[in-house]
Motif scaffolding. Structure first.
Motif, mmCIF file in Angstrom:
data_model
loop_
_atom_site.group_PDB
_atom_site.id
_atom_site.type_symbol
_atom_site.label_atom_id
_atom_site.label_comp_id
_atom_site.label_asym_id
_atom_site.label_seq_id
_atom_site.Cartn_x
_atom_site.Cartn_y
_atom_site.Cartn_z
ATOM 1 N N ARG A 145 0.752 -0.996 0.019
ATOM 2 C CA ARG A 145 0.080 -0.088 0.022
ATOM 3 C C ARG A 145 1.000 1.241 0.007
ATOM 4 N NH1 ARG A 145 -3.764 -2.772 4.937
ATOM 5 N NH2 ARG A 145 -4.049 -4.435 3.440
ATOM 6 N N TYR A 176 -3.052 5.613 -1.178
ATOM 7 C CA TYR A 176 -3.541 6.623 -0.236
ATOM 8 C C TYR A 176 -3.245 7.933 -0.392
ATOM 9 C CZ TYR A 176 -5.278 2.083 1.804
ATOM 10 O OH TYR A 176 -5.931 0.911 1.993
ATOM 11 N N ALA A 421 -4.889 2.982 5.998
ATOM 12 C CA ALA A 421 -4.215 2.430 5.079
ATOM 13 C C ALA A 421 -3.456 1.057 5.827
ATOM 14 C CB ALA A 421 -2.713 3.043 5.178
ATOM 15 N N PRO A 426 -9.644 2.515 2.128
ATOM 16 C CA PRO A 426 -9.043 3.895 1.667
ATOM 17 C C PRO A 426 -10.042 4.940 1.578
ATOM 18 C CG PRO A 426 -9.733 2.513 -0.395
ATOM 19 C CD PRO A 426 -9.892 1.707 1.092
ATOM 20 N N SER A 429 -9.147 8.688 2.124
ATOM 21 C CA SER A 429 -7.903 9.054 1.050
ATOM 22 C C SER A 429 -8.689 9.672 -0.184
ATOM 23 C CB SER A 429 -6.781 8.231 1.102
ATOM 24 O OG SER A 429 -7.410 7.059 0.168
#
Ligand code: BG6
Length: 481
Positions: A145, A176, A421, A426, A429
């Protein structure tokens, strides 16, 4: 928040689990890590919800593990993060110096990461872009990620090309793009306020609203951040990112759920419909720069004299612009965004000003102000300004300010976005297309400023901003010195 089922393109989401994770922090010796990221991380670790976390710091500075551990321990302690998990993370964390634009250095970093990997790019946009490009040459472990600090790119074109590079690395739901305002509990409280009550939502439309102001006035000056801020300025630092996210939450239609696909989809729709008022940035934007003065009891040198500032760049410390949200719900309602540093008072709030009643019956006297709904982002509170009968003559109106504090969140904003995260969610984000759209919205303003069509006004630190400011302080507004 619930974990997303899939991303906008329909990829299955990477569901949260508790397998061992490594946070690889790039830019670990920098100011962002020290002031915000590590304290947020410490508080998150202290909750005990992420028991198998290893932290690897990396930066260009040649530090050893011991110096890095001291940095982490100090930041955790300053945030009040304590407990066995916190001690364990401090004990096991390591530091590796690296130039993240070099493939061999990145390879060395990756060879030290054995668990599921979360990489935080706490780096300037140009270095992030080079590091991401270097990663495409060596590849990333499956399931990695990526967390990217704002600003995401430096304009719409660079944001798009960064999106393209990232898409070659991992699927969208593993990216993110951080906007820590989305980790502020008050900002997310906008959702509860709007969609869990019957009384506000039907009123939030052009039929009833005269204008919406989103204001983030700070008394603080540059605070030693010339290296970053002088290349960004108030418009990019605050408006292009944070204030547009707040606008999206205030203006979007109700999402069916708060999962990543629904919420980010609603925000994207509203931002796609947002543009500069009358497409005339020369008339509907303002910029300014503070000169020496005193703000909130602090003596500030003029911005142009701050160490590290290049005055010839003409970087603004104050930005205002008026936007329209061209939808059925909002057409014709000005959204006025304002932010600045070195101002007279902290004022951090969104204010919805309602239209006047169609007719105040003659005989009711003293009506002089419309109703307002206020959402404060520090102090975190909800306010409602309403007209009621004042003392004495029952037919004489006066405005009262009803106030309720929002409950504090259990984590600071960076703790909240890190949690997203680590958990593979998500929701908090910024989606890739939205990041590009936010640049598209401010691009005409930047262009017009660069062409000199809006003068860079000066304002003394400790004043209310440039004299030709578009948003004069609203009467009765809540401010904190
Ligand atoms: C940051 C900006 O993203 O947000 C700063 O770079 C600003 O200039 C800050 O002061 C405001 O956020 P907070 O969380 O300190 O209110």
């Amino acid at each position: 928040m619930t974990t997303s089922q899939s991303d906008p393109a329909g990829h299955p989401a990477d569901r949260g689990d508790r397998r061992p994770q490594t946070l690889l922090l790039l830019g670990a010796t920098g100011d962002l890590a020290e002031r915000l990221l590590l304290p947020g991380l410490g508080r998150l670790v202290a909750t005990g919800a992420h028991p198998n976390l290893h932290v690897l710091g990396s930066g260009v500075d040649v530090w050893d593990d011991e110096r890095w551990r001291r940095r982490v321990a100090d930041a955790f302690a300053a945030a009040g993060a304590t407990g066995p998990r916190v001690k364990e993370v401090v004990r096991t964390t390591c530091y590796l110096p690296a130039d993240v634009t070099k493939e061999e250095d990145l390879r060395r970093l990756l060879s030290n990461c054995h668990d599921q990997l979360v990489i935080f790019f706490a780096l300037p946009p140009a270095i992030t872009a080079r590091a991401a490009a270097a990663f495409t040459q060596i590849g990333l472990p499956p399931g990695t990620r990526l967390m990217l600090e704002k600003p995401f790119g430096t304009d719409a074109v660079s944001a798009r090309s960064l999106n393209e590079v990232l898409a070659r690395l991992v699927p969208e739901e593993q990216i993110y793009r951080i906007d820590h305002f989305l980790g502020k509990s008050t900002v997310m409280n906008i959702l509860g306020l709007r969609f869990a009550n019957r009384i506000f939502e039907p009123m939030l439309s052009a039929a009833h609203v005269a204008c919406v102001d989103i204001v983030f006035d700070e008394t603080l000056g540059l605070a030693g951040r010339a290296g970053y801020y002088d290349g960004a300025g108030a418009l990019i630092d605050m408006v292009q990112s944070h204030l547009l996210q707040v606008l999206a939450l205030i203006a979007m239609d109700a999402p069916p759920t708060l999962d990543a696909r629904d919420l980010r989809g609603r925000k994207a729709q509203v931002l796609r419909a947002t543009r500069v008022w009358a497409e005339d940035p020369a008339t509907w934007s303002r910029r300014g720069r503070y000169t020496a003065g005193e703000a909130n009891g602090q003596r500030l040198p003029g911005y142009a004299d701050e160490p590290g500032v290049d005055p010839s760049r003409g970087t603004e410390t104050f930005a205002e612009l008026v936007l329209c949200v061209d939808t059925w719900r909002w057409a014709g309602v000005p959204f006025r965004l304002r932010t600045g540093k070195g101002l007279a008072a902290r004022r951090k709030e969104a204010v919805v000003t309602f239209k006047q009643p169609p007719r105040v019956p003659s005989g009711l006297i003293g009506y002089d102000q419309p109703d307002r709904l206020r959402i404060g982002f520090g102090p975190d509170r909800l306010g409602l300004d309403v007209n009621i009968n004042g003392p004495g003559n029952p037919l004489e109106l006066s405005q009262v300010h009803l106030v309720a504090d929002f409950g504090p969140g259990d984590l600071p904003p960076y703790g909240e976005v890190l949690r997203g995260a680590f958990d593979g969610d998500p929701t908090l984000s910024v989606r890739g297309d939205t990041a590009e759209d936010c640049w598209r919205i401010v691009a005409p303003v930047l262009e017009c400023w660069r062409a000199g069509a809006v003068p860079l006004r000066e304002y003394p630190a400790g004043s209310w901003g440039p004299e030709d400011s578009l948003l004069t302080p609203v009467p009765g507004m809540a401010t904190e010195g």
